[in-house]
Design a protein around this motif. Structure first.
Motif, PDB file in Angstrom:
ATOM      1  N   ILE A  13       0.871  -1.189   0.000  1.00 17.02           N
ATOM      2  CA  ILE A  13       0.000   0.000   0.000  1.00 17.02           C
ATOM      3  C   ILE A  13       0.903   1.233   0.000  1.00 17.02           C
ATOM      4  O   ILE A  13       0.849   2.077   0.891  1.00 17.02           O
ATOM      5  N   GLY A  14       1.735   1.325  -1.044  1.00 15.99           N
ATOM      6  CA  GLY A  14       2.772   2.345  -1.086  1.00 15.99           C
ATOM      7  C   GLY A  14       2.321   3.705  -1.554  1.00 15.99           C
ATOM      8  O   GLY A  14       2.759   4.728  -1.025  1.00 15.99           O
ATOM      9  N   ASN A  15       1.417   3.767  -2.549  1.00 13.34           N
ATOM     10  CA  ASN A  15       1.055   5.084  -3.076  1.00 13.34           C
ATOM     11  C   ASN A  15      -0.176   5.645  -2.366  1.00 13.34           C
ATOM     12  O   ASN A  15      -0.868   4.952  -1.611  1.00 13.34           O
ATOM     13  N   ALA A  16      -0.440   6.905  -2.619  1.00 10.48           N
ATOM     14  CA  ALA A  16      -1.506   7.609  -1.899  1.00 10.48           C
ATOM     15  C   ALA A  16      -2.878   7.002  -2.158  1.00 10.48           C
ATOM     16  O   ALA A  16      -3.713   6.910  -1.252  1.00 10.48           O
ATOM     17  N   ALA A  17      -3.120   6.576  -3.411  1.00  5.36           N
ATOM     18  CA  ALA A  17      -4.428   5.999  -3.742  1.00  5.36           C
ATOM     19  C   ALA A  17      -4.660   4.698  -2.983  1.00  5.36           C
ATOM     20  O   ALA A  17      -5.746   4.465  -2.429  1.00  5.36           O
ATOM     21  N   ALA A  18      -3.635   3.833  -2.949  1.00  4.39           N
ATOM     22  CA  ALA A  18      -3.778   2.569  -2.227  1.00  4.39           C
ATOM     23  C   ALA A  18      -3.951   2.804  -0.735  1.00  4.39           C
ATOM     24  O   ALA A  18      -4.724   2.109  -0.063  1.00  4.39           O
ATOM     25  N   GLN A  19      -3.240   3.785  -0.193  1.00  5.85           N
ATOM     26  CA  GLN A  19      -3.368   4.091   1.237  1.00  5.85           C
ATOM     27  C   GLN A  19      -4.778   4.583   1.564  1.00  5.85           C
ATOM     28  O   GLN A  19      -5.347   4.233   2.605  1.00  5.85           O
ATOM     29  N   ASN A  21      -7.507   3.821  -0.125  1.00  3.48           N
ATOM     30  CA  ASN A  21      -8.392   2.662  -0.231  1.00  3.48           C
ATOM     31  C   ASN A  21      -8.277   1.775   1.001  1.00  3.48           C
ATOM     32  O   ASN A  21      -9.267   1.215   1.484  1.00  3.48           O
ATOM     33  N   PHE A  22      -7.054   1.611   1.502  1.00  2.00           N
ATOM     34  CA  PHE A  22      -6.848   0.782   2.689  1.00  2.00           C
ATOM     35  C   PHE A  22      -7.599   1.368   3.881  1.00  2.00           C
ATOM     36  O   PHE A  22      -8.261   0.650   4.635  1.00  2.00           O
ATOM     37  N   ARG A  23      -7.512   2.679   4.042  1.00  2.00           N
ATOM     38  CA  ARG A  23      -8.222   3.324   5.140  1.00  2.00           C
ATOM     39  C   ARG A  23      -9.732   3.180   4.989  1.00  2.00           C
ATOM     40  O   ARG A  23     -10.440   2.843   5.951  1.00  2.00           O
ATOM     41  N   ASP A  24     -10.224   3.407   3.757  1.00  2.00           N
ATOM     42  CA  ASP A  24     -11.670   3.437   3.540  1.00  2.00           C
ATOM     43  C   ASP A  24     -12.314   2.058   3.603  1.00  2.00           C
ATOM     44  O   ASP A  24     -13.408   1.904   4.162  1.00  2.00           O
ATOM     45  N   ARG A  89     -14.938 -12.312  -8.324  1.00  2.00           N
ATOM     46  CA  ARG A  89     -14.600 -11.417  -9.431  1.00  2.00           C
ATOM     47  C   ARG A  89     -15.847 -10.601  -9.746  1.00  2.00           C
ATOM     48  O   ARG A  89     -16.868 -11.159 -10.170  1.00  2.00           O
ATOM     49  N   ASN A  90     -15.790  -9.291  -9.524  1.00  2.00           N
ATOM     50  CA  ASN A  90     -16.967  -8.449  -9.673  1.00  2.00           C
ATOM     51  C   ASN A  90     -16.520  -7.067 -10.125  1.00  2.00           C
ATOM     52  O   ASN A  90     -16.205  -6.193  -9.321  1.00  2.00           O
ATOM     53  N   GLU A  91     -16.454  -6.859 -11.442  1.00  2.00           N
ATOM     54  CA  GLU A  91     -15.929  -5.612 -11.989  1.00  2.00           C
ATOM     55  C   GLU A  91     -16.791  -4.417 -11.617  1.00  2.00           C
ATOM     56  O   GLU A  91     -16.280  -3.350 -11.245  1.00  2.00           O
ATOM     57  N   ALA A  92     -18.113  -4.564 -11.688  1.00  2.00           N
ATOM     58  CA  ALA A  92     -19.000  -3.439 -11.402  1.00  2.00           C
ATOM     59  C   ALA A  92     -18.836  -2.961  -9.968  1.00  2.00           C
ATOM     60  O   ALA A  92     -18.740  -1.754  -9.691  1.00  2.00           O
ATOM     61  N   LEU A  93     -18.773  -3.902  -9.039  1.00  3.48           N
ATOM     62  CA  LEU A  93     -18.625  -3.531  -7.644  1.00  3.48           C
ATOM     63  C   LEU A  93     -17.245  -2.937  -7.378  1.00  3.48           C
ATOM     64  O   LEU A  93     -17.101  -1.958  -6.642  1.00  3.48           O
ATOM     65  N   GLY A  94     -16.210  -3.514  -7.994  1.00  2.00           N
ATOM     66  CA  GLY A  94     -14.873  -2.978  -7.824  1.00  2.00           C
ATOM     67  C   GLY A  94     -14.749  -1.549  -8.306  1.00  2.00           C
ATOM     68  O   GLY A  94     -14.115  -0.703  -7.658  1.00  2.00           O
ATOM     69  N   PRO A  99     -13.199   3.970  -7.123  1.00  2.56           N
ATOM     70  CA  PRO A  99     -13.246   4.757  -8.364  1.00  2.56           C
ATOM     71  C   PRO A  99     -11.904   5.401  -8.716  1.00  2.56           C
ATOM     72  O   PRO A  99     -11.700   5.794  -9.868  1.00  2.56           O
ATOM     73  N   ASN A 100     -10.980   5.511  -7.744  1.00  2.00           N
ATOM     74  CA  ASN A 100      -9.687   6.122  -8.048  1.00  2.00           C
ATOM     75  C   ASN A 100      -8.784   5.204  -8.864  1.00  2.00           C
ATOM     76  O   ASN A 100      -7.681   5.576  -9.223  1.00  2.00           O
ATOM     77  N   PHE A 101      -9.237   3.969  -9.158  1.00  2.00           N
ATOM     78  CA  PHE A 101      -8.491   3.073 -10.040  1.00  2.00           C
ATOM     79  C   PHE A 101      -9.312   2.764 -11.289  1.00  2.00           C
ATOM     80  O   PHE A 101      -9.326   1.640 -11.779  1.00  2.00           O
ATOM     81  N   GLU A 102      -9.967   3.782 -11.809  1.00  2.00           N
ATOM     82  CA  GLU A 102     -10.865   3.581 -12.944  1.00  2.00           C
ATOM     83  C   GLU A 102     -10.126   3.108 -14.189  1.00  2.00           C
ATOM     84  O   GLU A 102     -10.625   2.282 -14.950  1.00  2.00           O
ATOM     85  N   ASP A 103      -8.893   3.616 -14.420  1.00  2.00           N
ATOM     86  CA  ASP A 103      -8.150   3.241 -15.625  1.00  2.00           C
ATOM     87  C   ASP A 103      -7.648   1.804 -15.569  1.00  2.00           C
ATOM     88  O   ASP A 103      -7.460   1.153 -16.600  1.00  2.00           O
ATOM     89  N   ASP A 104      -7.379   1.305 -14.379  1.00  2.00           N
ATOM     90  CA  ASP A 104      -6.912  -0.074 -14.200  1.00  2.00           C
ATOM     91  C   ASP A 104      -7.660  -0.636 -12.995  1.00  2.00           C
ATOM     92  O   ASP A 104      -7.106  -0.800 -11.910  1.00  2.00           O
ATOM     93  N   PRO A 105      -8.941  -0.927 -13.162  1.00  2.00           N
ATOM     94  CA  PRO A 105      -9.821  -1.173 -12.010  1.00  2.00           C
ATOM     95  C   PRO A 105      -9.467  -2.433 -11.229  1.00  2.00           C
ATOM     96  O   PRO A 105      -8.935  -3.397 -11.771  1.00  2.00           O
TER      97      PRO A 105
END
Length: 511
Positions: A13-19, A21-24, A89-94, A99-105
């Protein structure tokens, strides 16, 4: 005795987006009602905690199962761990949850139990796994050696995550009468023509252990020496938990001194000029947190260390006598005594060696001339158990049958022609020069490489030979004979082999 317990997967969980997501979605969790309308897999808990991976690592994600654990890495530490409850495996839910990983969900979901604070330095776990880096390479499983190291160090994966119960007292004087069943080596294959069968091997280990000897497994590279040492240690710990508290694994290096093995002064927590004694690898087997331990010690490639420089006072210790170290703790000289000379209690400056404590070490027999030599005084403390490579038949068909037997044990599916090609390479390697044979582990690497390659067979096999066999030939006398044998094989690219042999091994093309 194949391990069937939980696996561990590393989640950075190195980058800001992953951090974020981890919190949320891990620490805070997600309201179950928000998820239930989009999935029937959502666990019956509120809030629901979940993590995800992108499609490119779906192959790894498919191996995650309920009961496994995720450990989350950040800034040199595994900060949290959480047990897996379910996956889907659930793309819609993911896409909705992250949503901050929309380009590579994140479309591969992992539902988790409430996270547990871990706070373990990544270097500690990666040392157990034999990794040479202290950070995970993306979402990935911890290897088998790492799992074994954690089980040896903490007793189980669950104890590593949740903390063990109050440990029972260690019987420091008892020396169990050890027997080791063949199934302790389950997953290691020993064909009928193997120099040492599994039955004979475990009997030799038990006899040496019961005779009070430390053990060195020696033999050609790739014969499974390290894995045998690990499995034997794992078996002893699991069947004699009143005596052994775990096992430690380490790899010797030329840089080792007594600081690594015995210990030495390090700056204290207060900083400044304060120095405190920090125990080394051996002493940590005997005590941790003020409590007596009895951790077996597995030392891989022991003769890569300068024995005199790295073992020092331990020569005396290995002969069963107590020693005083040139260090102090709380003004008292640090001592190490055998259990027979202890009353069962230890002050902070005292260490006690249990009567059943042992070293299991490995040594490639071909390295003994090129690496540090061991004195006879040191070797007397050990029983040497030779782990040979199997005899490779001269017939190409029989060579293929032998490789096919190993492939079946390894779970590798390939064509019979590839088995024969690899078997013929193995025969050339093991028959040209007596001083340089290889074991099945290296053959497994070659077979896996070629079977999984998209290159034509000749190119794939040639590159596998260059990657896994040529490094074994550096410094080998008469290596040109092996190269000549390999370049004569129709299944390999002669020109490519000779070019690399000239650059890497200084073997001229006309030799």
């Amino acid at each position: 005795m194949t391990y069937d317990g939980p696996s561990i997967f590393q989640a950075p969980i190195g980058n800001a987006a992953a951090q974020r997501n981890f919190r949320d979605t891990i620490l805070d969790g997600v309201n179950r009602d928000r998820l239930a309308t989009r999935s029937e897999t959502v666990p019956e808990m509120d809030p629901v905690r979940l993590w995800g991976t992108k499609e490119s690592v779906e192959g790894t994600w498919k191996n995650v199962a309920a009961g496994d654990f995720l450990i989350f890495y950040r800034d040199g530490q595994y900060t949290y761990a959480a047990e897996v409850l379910a996956t889907e495996r659930n793309e819609a839910l993911g896409r909705e949850i992250w949503p901050n990983f929309e380009d590579d969900p994140w479309i591969c979901l992992i539902y988790l139990d409430e996270p547990v604070e871990l706070g373990v330095e990544s270097s500690k776990i990666h040392d157990l796994a034999g990794y040479d880096i202290d950070y995970p390479m993306g979402f990935s499983p911890l290897n088998e050696m790492g799992i074994g190291g954690i089980r040896g160090r903490y007793g189980s994966v669950e104890s590593f995550v949740y903390g063990s119960q109050e440990p029972s007292e260690v019987d420091i004087t008892r020396k169990p009468d050890v027997t080791i069943p063949v199934d302790a080596l389950d997953g290691l294959y020993f064909p009928d023509n193997h120099g040492t069968g599994a039955d004979a091997l475990v009997e030799k280990v038990a006899d040496a252990f019961n005779a009070g000897k430390h053990i060195i497994f020696t033999g050609p590279p790739g014969t499974g020496k390290t894995e045998i040492a690990r499995r034997v240690s794992d078996y002893l710990v699991s069947t004699h938990d009143d005596v052994f508290t775990g096992f430690e694994m380490t790899t010797a290096t030329a840089d080792w001194t007594t600081f690594e093995t015995v210990g030495g002064y390090m700056p204290g927590e207060e900083g400044g000029d304060n120095l405190a004694f920090e125990p080394g690898q051996f002493l940590r087997c005997f005590k941790e947190g003020g409590r007596q331990r009895n951790d077996l010690l597995v030392i891989d490639e022991i003769n890569r260390a300068d024995i005199d420089k790295s073992f020092g006072q331990l020569f005396t210790l290995l002969s069963g006598q107590g020693i005083e170290l040139p260090f102090t703790r709380d003004g008292e000289e640090i001592t190490i005594d055998p259990a027979t000379e202890s009353d069962g209690t230890t002050d902070p400056h005292e260490y006690v060696v249990p009567s059943s404590w042992r070293i299991f070490a490995t040594m490639n027999s071909y390295d003994k001339a090129s690496l540090y030599e061991m004195s006879y005084a040191f070797m007397r403390r050990f029983a040497f158990i030779y782990v040979d490579a199997p005899e490779i038949p001269a017939s190409r068909a029989e060579q293929g049958e032998l490789v096919a037997e190993y492939a079946d044990a390894w779970g590798i599916d390939a064509s019979q022609s590839l088995y024969c090609d690899v078997g013929e390479i193995w025969f050339v390697m093991n028959s040209r020069v007596d001083e340089r044979r290889i074991g099945p582990a290296i053959v497994r690497d070659i077979l896996s490489h070629a079977a999984g390659s998209r290159q034509p067979s000749t190119a794939a096999l040639t590159e596998a030979v260059l990657s896994y066999i040529f490094p074994q030939l550096e410094g080998v006398r008469r290596r040109e004979q092996i190269v000549d044998g390999l370049v004569s094989l129709d299944q390999l690219d002669e020109r490519r082999l000779r070019d690399v042999a000239g650059d890497l091994l200084q073997v001229r093309a006309d030799e």
